[in-house]
Motif scaffolding. Structure first.
Motif, PDB file in Angstrom:
ATOM      1  N   UNK A   1     -13.139  27.734 -37.345  1.00 43.46           N
ATOM      2  CA  UNK A   1     -14.476  27.155 -37.400  1.00 43.46           C
ATOM      3  C   UNK A   1     -14.354  25.708 -37.861  1.00 43.46           C
ATOM      4  N   UNK A   2     -14.791  24.810 -36.993  1.00 40.13           N
ATOM      5  CA  UNK A   2     -14.834  23.391 -37.321  1.00 40.13           C
ATOM      6  C   UNK A   2     -16.289  23.019 -37.588  1.00 40.13           C
ATOM      7  N   UNK A   3     -16.552  22.453 -38.756  1.00 43.54           N
ATOM      8  CA  UNK A   3     -17.915  22.050 -39.118  1.00 43.54           C
ATOM      9  C   UNK A   3     -18.079  20.557 -38.803  1.00 43.54           C
ATOM     10  N   UNK A   4     -18.927  20.221 -37.825  1.00 47.25           N
ATOM     11  CA  UNK A   4     -18.980  18.844 -37.321  1.00 47.25           C
ATOM     12  C   UNK A   4     -19.428  17.804 -38.339  1.00 47.25           C
ATOM     13  N   UNK A   5     -20.195  18.211 -39.339  1.00 39.32           N
ATOM     14  CA  UNK A   5     -20.742  17.241 -40.290  1.00 39.32           C
ATOM     15  C   UNK A   5     -20.115  17.349 -41.676  1.00 39.32           C
ATOM     16  N   UNK A   6     -18.972  18.013 -41.791  1.00 38.88           N
ATOM     17  CA  UNK A   6     -18.367  18.255 -43.102  1.00 38.88           C
ATOM     18  C   UNK A   6     -17.081  17.458 -43.281  1.00 38.88           C
ATOM     19  N   UNK A   7     -16.786  17.144 -44.543  1.00 38.06           N
ATOM     20  CA  UNK A   7     -15.565  16.435 -44.882  1.00 38.06           C
ATOM     21  C   UNK A   7     -14.566  17.353 -45.560  1.00 38.06           C
ATOM     22  N   UNK A   8     -13.882  16.831 -46.573  1.00 36.41           N
ATOM     23  CA  UNK A   8     -12.856  17.591 -47.288  1.00 36.41           C
ATOM     24  C   UNK A   8     -13.522  18.373 -48.410  1.00 36.41           C
ATOM     25  N   UNK A   9     -14.183  19.449 -48.020  1.00 37.04           N
ATOM     26  CA  UNK A   9     -15.009  20.237 -48.919  1.00 37.04           C
ATOM     27  C   UNK A   9     -16.350  20.460 -48.255  1.00 37.04           C
ATOM     28  N   UNK A  10     -16.864  21.697 -48.331  1.00 38.23           N
ATOM     29  CA  UNK A  10     -18.080  22.035 -47.601  1.00 38.23           C
ATOM     30  C   UNK A  10     -19.305  22.028 -48.509  1.00 38.23           C
ATOM     31  N   UNK A  11     -20.417  21.553 -47.960  1.00 34.72           N
ATOM     32  CA  UNK A  11     -21.680  21.550 -48.686  1.00 34.72           C
ATOM     33  C   UNK A  11     -22.772  22.075 -47.758  1.00 34.72           C
ATOM     34  N   UNK A  12     -23.897  22.468 -48.362  1.00 35.75           N
ATOM     35  CA  UNK A  12     -25.048  22.890 -47.588  1.00 35.75           C
ATOM     36  C   UNK A  12     -24.818  24.169 -46.802  1.00 35.75           C
ATOM     37  N   UNK A  13     -25.353  24.210 -45.579  1.00 34.66           N
ATOM     38  CA  UNK A  13     -25.297  25.419 -44.765  1.00 34.66           C
ATOM     39  C   UNK A  13     -23.864  25.843 -44.458  1.00 34.66           C
ATOM     40  N   UNK A  14     -22.952  24.881 -44.405  1.00 37.10           N
ATOM     41  CA  UNK A  14     -21.548  25.212 -44.107  1.00 37.10           C
ATOM     42  C   UNK A  14     -20.947  26.106 -45.191  1.00 37.10           C
ATOM     43  N   UNK A  15     -21.431  25.971 -46.429  1.00 38.86           N
ATOM     44  CA  UNK A  15     -20.940  26.835 -47.506  1.00 38.86           C
ATOM     45  C   UNK A  15     -21.252  28.293 -47.198  1.00 38.86           C
TER      46      UNK A  15
END
Length: 249
Positions: A213-227
């Protein structure tokens, strides 16, 4: 500038699933244990899942080491509350560091690999652990170590890679891997997205079952809905490959 607290707390929060995680449950308390690697004691924070024999997970931190250890401890409590014994391994104890010294990383990496491999034997023999149901969760540098460890030890039945790098030489060292879950942010400025794609290609070559799973709007650590999304993926993945969790005590 990457906030290292975001990396650890974001990873921990991403493991929280509202339906079955009880991160604040005071019944999940860590105990400090240790094993020996290379003649030196290696600390392990042990988070028991409950009564009876059940699956276990080794948790490997990133290059930040214990600098923001509470984020990793939160992740361990969440996993333990979901029914997995967790060993949070202080693998930097072998090099007597609190966090990685970047000028020595190539020199120290083989030593840390030895530690994590020794950790598999330690957890496999730990009371309450089913040695046939061991997983490993690695974060950033810890994910690189998890890949090498899982490739060297068939006792590892599930691998979770949180935005880890594919290091030079790994293709020659690793000839097989257990089922793997890759989680990575497209915008990762620390470990670029090309590492996730390179790891996926490696898994395809090895014929390893995997999910990515690649999260298009995430960096080195997940926040928000990606969590929450990554939480659900980790929970489901471990459940499929490690089987029923231990019964809470």
């Amino acid at each position: 500038m990457v906030d290292r607290r975001q990396i650890t707390v974001g990873m921990a929060a991403s493991l929280v699933v509202a339906s079955d995680a009880r991160a604040g449950d005071q019944g999940t308390k860590a105990g400090m244990e240790s094993f020996t690697s290379g003649g030196l004691p290696i600390g392990v924070e042990w988070f028991p899942a409950g009564s009876g024999t059940g699956p276990a997970v080794l948790l490997l931190h990133g290059a930040d080491g214990l600098t923001f250890a509470e984020g990793y401890r939160l992740a361990a409590r969440v996993l333990a509350s979901a029914g997995y014994h967790v060993g949070f391994v202080h693998y930097l104890d072998r090099t007597r560091d609190r966090r990685v010294v970047y000028s020595r990383i190539k020199q120290d990496y083989p030593t840390w690999m030895t530690v994590t491999r020794d950790a598999v034997s330690w957890i496999a023999n730990h009371p309450g652990v089913d040695p046939a149901r061991i997983g490993i969760v690695g974060v950033s540098l810890g994910a690189a170590l998890a890949i090498d460890t899982a490739g060297a030890d068939t006792r590892i039945k599930a691998l979770v890679d949180y935005f880890g790098p594919v290091l030079d030489g790994v293709h020659g060292r690793v000839k097989r891997l257990p089922p793997t879950l890759i989680l990575h942010g497209q915008m990762d400025g620390v470990v670029g997205i090309e590492h996730a794609h390179a790891f996926e290609a490696m898994l395809k070559r090895l014929g390893t079952p995997y999910e990515i799973k690649i999260y298009p709007d995430q960096g080195h650590g997940f926040i928000g809905a990606a969590q929450l999304d990554s939480a659900a993926r980790v929970s489901a993945f471990l459940g499929r490959h490690l089987g029923a969790a231990a019964r809470p005590g």
